[in-house]
Design a protein around this motif. Structure first.
Motif, PDB file in Angstrom:
ATOM      1  N   PRO A   2     -17.194 -27.925  32.286  1.00 21.96           N
ATOM      2  CA  PRO A   2     -16.634 -26.596  32.008  1.00 21.96           C
ATOM      3  C   PRO A   2     -17.622 -25.481  32.332  1.00 21.96           C
ATOM      4  O   PRO A   2     -18.834 -25.674  32.371  1.00 21.96           O
ATOM      5  N   TRP A 101     -22.073 -28.143  30.391  1.00 22.74           N
ATOM      6  CA  TRP A 101     -21.557 -26.820  30.697  1.00 22.74           C
ATOM      7  C   TRP A 101     -22.356 -26.201  31.838  1.00 22.74           C
ATOM      8  O   TRP A 101     -23.534 -26.513  32.035  1.00 22.74           O
ATOM      9  N   ARG A 158     -10.314 -22.815  34.712  1.00 20.59           N
ATOM     10  CA  ARG A 158      -9.681 -23.593  33.654  1.00 20.59           C
ATOM     11  C   ARG A 158     -10.745 -24.274  32.784  1.00 20.59           C
ATOM     12  O   ARG A 158     -11.635 -24.948  33.285  1.00 20.59           O
ATOM     13  N   GLY A 159     -10.641 -24.064  31.485  1.00 18.37           N
ATOM     14  CA  GLY A 159     -11.588 -24.661  30.560  1.00 18.37           C
ATOM     15  C   GLY A 159     -12.814 -23.809  30.281  1.00 18.37           C
ATOM     16  O   GLY A 159     -13.650 -24.172  29.455  1.00 18.37           O
ATOM     17  N   TRP A 161     -15.165 -20.577  29.005  1.00 20.48           N
ATOM     18  CA  TRP A 161     -15.271 -19.649  27.883  1.00 20.48           C
ATOM     19  C   TRP A 161     -16.073 -18.442  28.327  1.00 20.48           C
ATOM     20  O   TRP A 161     -16.921 -18.548  29.213  1.00 20.48           O
TER      21      TRP A 161
END
Length: 214
Positions: A2, A101, A158-159, A161
């Motif tokens: 992500p 991440w 997508r996914g 933050w």
């Protein structure tokens, strides 16, 4: 993996603190009253005031002979010189990367100053890339800049933050893009009823922890 999108000023780096230190040194250098730092911080408006307008205000108030161009350079270089990367922020980014991440900085501002902050503080060692509005030709809260950030590391949004301190630029931008977000409240209350952050945090370290937990 992500994507973790992060604001720069007053998120990853303490821009307010750097500006205060520079401002006090500058005011001392022109023999301005010590308390004038409050006026300077107010006019700066947390960095939202255009640099040229701020330089004009300073010149007019103190009747300076320094050119506006030189004063803008002084503003840029002074904030960069006093910017510091908190080792705990660096550690939180490393933890996020170890957890899979991909951190990318998304910031509004001038390329020269923002990139200088990123490189001079060593932040460049902890993020995969950065997107600066002046170079991108689009600024937050426009969803396009978040798409460009994802493209810069060949990932999808997508996914992802978004973490940042600006209600409009960061949280509004995340809402417009359909992303969850963490707002760094910095002691403020959330007032906008058009959208809201997914989480709130007191700083970037608990914000990253909230993303990893979420």
């Amino acid at each position: 993996m992500p994507l973790l999108l992060l604001d720069l000023d007053n998120t990853l780096l303490d821009r307010a603190g750097a500006f205060r230190v520079w401002g006090q040194e500058f005011l001392n250098s022109i023999s301005a009253p010590y308390d004038d730092i409050d006026w300077l911080i107010s006019v700066d408006a947390d960095g939202l005031t255009d640099r040229w307008d701020l330089a004009d205000a300073i010149r007019d108030r103190y009747q300076l002979r320094m050119s506006v161009v030189d004063l803008v350079e002084e503003l840029h270089d002074g904030v960069v010189a006093h910017s510091r990367l908190d080792p705990l922020v660096a550690c939180s980014l490393r933890i996020a990367k170890d957890a899979g991440w991909v951190p990318v900085v998304v910031t509004n501002g001038a390329v020269r100053q923002q990139e200088a902050k990123i490189r001079r503080t060593g932040l460049d060692r902890y993020v995969a890339d950065w997107v600066i509005s002046e170079a991108a030709g689009v600024s937050k809260p426009n969803p396009r800049i978040f798409a460009l950030a994802a493209q810069s590391v060949r990932m999808r949004l997508r996914g992802a933050w978004m973490v940042g301190d600006s209600p409009e630029a960061d949280i509004g931008g995340a809402a417009a893009t359909g992303l969850p977000s963490v707002w760094l409240h910095r002691g403020r209350s959330w007032l906008d009823d058009r959208y809201a952050p997914t989480r709130q945090a007191s700083g970037v370290i608990p914000a990253v922890a909230a993303v990893l937990a979420g």
